[in-house]
Design a protein around this motif. Sequence first.
Motif, PDB file in Angstrom:
ATOM      1  N   ALA A  82      -4.561   1.171  -6.267  1.00 24.82           N
ATOM      2  CA  ALA A  82      -4.159   0.925  -4.879  1.00 24.82           C
ATOM      3  C   ALA A  82      -2.714   1.337  -4.605  1.00 24.82           C
ATOM      4  O   ALA A  82      -2.323   1.474  -3.449  1.00 24.82           O
ATOM      5  CB  ALA A  82      -4.333  -0.553  -4.548  1.00 24.82           C
ATOM      6  N   MET A 114      -3.051   7.813   0.768  1.00 19.00           N
ATOM      7  CA  MET A 114      -4.114   7.467   1.707  1.00 19.00           C
ATOM      8  C   MET A 114      -5.097   8.621   1.891  1.00 19.00           C
ATOM      9  O   MET A 114      -6.296   8.400   1.987  1.00 19.00           O
ATOM     10  CB  MET A 114      -3.518   7.053   3.066  1.00 19.00           C
ATOM     11  CG  MET A 114      -2.579   5.839   3.034  1.00 19.00           C
ATOM     12  SD  MET A 114      -3.217   4.357   2.202  1.00 19.00           S
ATOM     13  CE  MET A 114      -4.510   3.843   3.336  1.00 19.00           C
ATOM     14  N   ARG A 117      -8.002   9.060  -0.732  1.00 14.39           N
ATOM     15  CA  ARG A 117      -8.845   7.904  -1.036  1.00 14.39           C
ATOM     16  C   ARG A 117     -10.300   8.115  -0.635  1.00 14.39           C
ATOM     17  O   ARG A 117     -10.576   8.778   0.357  1.00 14.39           O
ATOM     18  CB  ARG A 117      -8.307   6.661  -0.312  1.00 14.39           C
ATOM     19  CG  ARG A 117      -6.968   6.269  -0.842  1.00 14.39           C
ATOM     20  CD  ARG A 117      -6.383   5.066  -0.139  1.00 14.39           C
ATOM     21  NE  ARG A 117      -5.134   4.734  -0.807  1.00 14.39           N
ATOM     22  CZ  ARG A 117      -4.702   3.517  -1.058  1.00 14.39           C
ATOM     23  NH1 ARG A 117      -5.393   2.482  -0.637  1.00 14.39           N
ATOM     24  NH2 ARG A 117      -3.573   3.311  -1.697  1.00 14.39           N
ATOM     25  N   ASP A 135     -12.503   5.191  -0.159  1.00 19.79           N
ATOM     26  CA  ASP A 135     -12.415   3.730  -0.249  1.00 19.79           C
ATOM     27  C   ASP A 135     -13.680   3.082   0.332  1.00 19.79           C
ATOM     28  O   ASP A 135     -13.861   2.996   1.549  1.00 19.79           O
ATOM     29  CB  ASP A 135     -11.162   3.291   0.518  1.00 19.79           C
ATOM     30  CG  ASP A 135     -10.882   1.794   0.395  1.00 19.79           C
ATOM     31  OD1 ASP A 135     -11.791   1.032   0.032  1.00 19.79           O
ATOM     32  OD2 ASP A 135      -9.729   1.409   0.682  1.00 19.79           O
ATOM     33  N   VAL A 137      -7.509  -6.965  -6.252  1.00 22.59           N
ATOM     34  CA  VAL A 137      -6.448  -6.782  -5.267  1.00 22.59           C
ATOM     35  C   VAL A 137      -5.848  -5.376  -5.316  1.00 22.59           C
ATOM     36  O   VAL A 137      -5.526  -4.811  -4.274  1.00 22.59           O
ATOM     37  CB  VAL A 137      -5.346  -7.861  -5.459  1.00 22.59           C
ATOM     38  CG1 VAL A 137      -4.755  -7.838  -6.853  1.00 22.59           C
ATOM     39  CG2 VAL A 137      -4.247  -7.717  -4.430  1.00 22.59           C
ATOM     40  N   ALA A 148      -1.154   2.003   7.671  1.00 18.16           N
ATOM     41  CA  ALA A 148      -0.676   2.939   6.641  1.00 18.16           C
ATOM     42  C   ALA A 148      -0.576   4.351   7.208  1.00 18.16           C
ATOM     43  O   ALA A 148       0.401   5.068   6.968  1.00 18.16           O
ATOM     44  CB  ALA A 148      -1.602   2.909   5.430  1.00 18.16           C
ATOM     45  N   VAL A 208       1.309   2.774   1.577  1.00 19.66           N
ATOM     46  CA  VAL A 208      -0.125   2.655   1.327  1.00 19.66           C
ATOM     47  C   VAL A 208      -0.535   1.208   1.600  1.00 19.66           C
ATOM     48  O   VAL A 208       0.297   0.295   1.589  1.00 19.66           O
ATOM     49  CB  VAL A 208      -0.529   3.067  -0.109  1.00 19.66           C
ATOM     50  CG1 VAL A 208      -0.387   4.568  -0.317  1.00 19.66           C
ATOM     51  CG2 VAL A 208       0.271   2.293  -1.151  1.00 19.66           C
ATOM     52  N   ALA A 209      -1.811   1.045   1.883  1.00 20.52           N
ATOM     53  CA  ALA A 209      -2.332  -0.285   2.213  1.00 20.52           C
ATOM     54  C   ALA A 209      -3.779  -0.342   1.767  1.00 20.52           C
ATOM     55  O   ALA A 209      -4.546   0.590   2.011  1.00 20.52           O
ATOM     56  CB  ALA A 209      -2.238  -0.540   3.720  1.00 20.52           C
ATOM     57  N   THR A 210      -4.132  -1.428   1.102  1.00 21.80           N
ATOM     58  CA  THR A 210      -5.467  -1.536   0.510  1.00 21.80           C
ATOM     59  C   THR A 210      -5.997  -2.953   0.661  1.00 21.80           C
ATOM     60  O   THR A 210      -5.286  -3.911   0.378  1.00 21.80           O
ATOM     61  CB  THR A 210      -5.410  -1.220  -1.005  1.00 21.80           C
ATOM     62  OG1 THR A 210      -4.742   0.026  -1.189  1.00 21.80           O
ATOM     63  CG2 THR A 210      -6.814  -1.155  -1.605  1.00 21.80           C
ATOM     64  N   ASP A 213      -2.873  -5.380  -0.059  1.00 21.38           N
ATOM     65  CA  ASP A 213      -1.888  -4.792  -0.957  1.00 21.38           C
ATOM     66  C   ASP A 213      -1.117  -3.750  -0.142  1.00 21.38           C
ATOM     67  O   ASP A 213      -1.673  -2.741   0.276  1.00 21.38           O
ATOM     68  CB  ASP A 213      -2.650  -4.149  -2.124  1.00 21.38           C
ATOM     69  CG  ASP A 213      -1.765  -3.396  -3.107  1.00 21.38           C
ATOM     70  OD1 ASP A 213      -0.813  -2.732  -2.654  1.00 21.38           O
ATOM     71  OD2 ASP A 213      -2.053  -3.431  -4.317  1.00 21.38           O
TER      72      ASP A 213
END
Lengths: 407, 407
Positions: free
Chosen positions: A222, A227, A230, A232, A269, B248, B256-258, B281
Amino acid sequence: MDPSALMQRIARHAEVGATGDGGVCRIALTDADREGRDLLVHWMKALDLDIRIDQIGNIFGIRAGLQADAAPVMTGSHIDTVATGGRYDGCYGVMAGLEVVRVLNAQGIRTLRPVAVAAFTNEEGVRFMPDMMGSLVHAGGYPLQRALETVGTDGSVLGEELRRIGYAGGMPCGAILPHAFVELHIEQGPVLEAEGIAIGAVQDLQGISWREITVNGQSNHAGTTPMHLRRDAGYAAAAIAVFVRELAHRFGGSQVATVGSIRLHPNLVNVIASQATLTVDLRNTDESALQRAEAELAGFLQALSMRESVQIETRSLARFEPVRFDDRIVGLIEQSAARRGLSHRRMTSGAGHDAQMMARICPAAMVFVPSQQGISHNPREHTETADLVQGANVLLDVMRKLADEAL
Amino acid sequence: MDPSALMQRIARHAEVGATGDGGVCRIALTDADREGRDLLVHWMKALDLDIRIDQIGNIFGIRAGLQADAAPVMTGSHIDTVATGGRYDGCYGVMAGLEVVRVLNAQGIRTLRPVAVAAFTNEEGVRFMPDMMGSLVHAGGYPLQRALETVGTDGSVLGEELRRIGYAGGMPCGAILPHAFVELHIEQGPVLEAEGIAIGAVQDLQGISWREITVNGQSNHAGTTPMHLRRDAGYAAAAIAVFVRELAHRFGGSQVATVGSIRLHPNLVNVIASQATLTVDLRNTDESALQRAEAELAGFLQALSMRESVQIETRSLARFEPVRFDDRIVGLIEQSAARRGLSHRRMTSGAGHDAQMMARICPAAMVFVPSQQGISHNPREHTETADLVQGANVLLDVMRKLADEAL
């Protein structure tokens, strides 16, 4: 109708499989279900009902009519529960049916047609899929043999469990074709309570489309994965949930949409999820609108798959077309409520019920009473005694009316 | 540097806790960790290193310098892994440190300053929180006593486990203050591979903000509850995940963001979720930008709570400010790569590393080599031999240079 008789029966039956917090765990074809059935049959016999049990374990208690061979007027529901069930879902309708018979007996009323009270097998579909199984088999919508061969979540086989608890009856499924079917049930939703209305005359039932969606992406760190690189699966699952919410608002009317289950893997996380499994529950009273919603979801998934470089697979978990109940019976429900001075409204059932299966083979409708806060499938499920009794009185009126209809 | 010597050490060490699929499970202070430590100490002794073990179990192997009392130049990383770890994360940096020593020994090179190879305790933080514990305690950022009293996910106590495996050393934590610290590590991200670059000169490390968010709504029937009466914790969780993705993209740069973890309750297809627990995150190299991201998230949660009639609580799981590495050491890494004809770039570490803790007490930097597909914390974690050897050569150059710097 005597409130205490109805409430005592409900309370006594809720002791079978009681979870100690007011709730009931009486999953279909378990020992608790057997005990609940035994108690029901005991009460039916005490009311001089003629007991019939069919090959899928549906229980029918029949009160003779003046015309012995006339098609009976049937009421009923189910007595199985979810694991964390309340005491009213299903059971209320069956117990109220017994009370209708008790009142008819007490007042010495002879109806032209027989009156039948049914308890259908495995309405909840917790242990054995599909749900509403007993009424579906009765209505000819699902082969008996396939139902008996169903393997449960615990590895058990339905037919064997049915024999084990002593409810593999001899009567062929569907042998009783009713003149009409009326099911009394708690709303399991917040509408009647929110509007302060006592009686719901249920005119239709939402079509249901359940899909399981599996998103496969790429598990990555993460922090270190930009970005734009990803894939995801977790984000894709969230985007689907937000899309269906927006869809429901845009469609309006009876359209509802829910993502009730999301599972991510590895669900940590600091790891981008490699896989997401989620469910989408779409419901609408209008089949063409439901199909449009399904098509929009499919289109969104395709675009999302391209945009996020994830693979998306879906499979149908359940699909039922909307059901339109019998307008004449709905009218009888309204008339009864009006004569008794009870507030009432026509409404839609958002949940599935045995009545929707019975509607395939005879005129059918449902009576709803309020559910406190709309809570159901929960030990806190509650309806006030006054509301329960009013619903049972409306059921009594409608059953009497239908039972005296000419052949 | 001899490729086979490095690769043989990595392969031999990966047999300790091998999972059979190429991966390694060597969770901190387990029997497997002890065995991995024993093998490392055995190798250190074979290289004539002076072994020091401190009170948190950090292992240091020291090669004397011409100036015996000069501050040493230190390299190293960790040998503990996650449960489904690969063979390179951490271990590569330690094994390459041994190779640096082996080459210095083999070539009879005497450096002015001592050269130290470190293996820090519990970098992964799988069993005992927080992660990067050994280097954090060494740097004075976490009290030794509190670390020793840490209760693990299995109920064990860290200090007892440390004694049990024989690595509760006597040296006070932080006793060795290095002249400089350089950590060699696989990128654990896709950037170097995607750009076809051999060497990453890591100039900074993202600040990290982890929050756990708990949403409490109302469990209700997915069919019977109109959209406007819902308090859907599952939808709220999805909306948060979509919001942080959008954040993000809007922030850009290193942001970044998750949302890697989502748990719904009761997590059923036809029940609106009463509760959702998810993690966010957020990472950025710029502390002020990270604070802005945190503030925007907090604002969104407040608005969402109002709009959806849900209660939202959050708690911080981890918070580290961004780390700026030593520009001069980053320059030495670039110079080495350039002299060896290796493509290189300055870059940011998105993951946390022991070097960020060491940066609190001495000039520090990191060398990254490519990670195939950015996969890490996974048995499929892989870096080509040529890349591993090139990274070790750059480490050798930089360590030699730093070790001959005047007092």
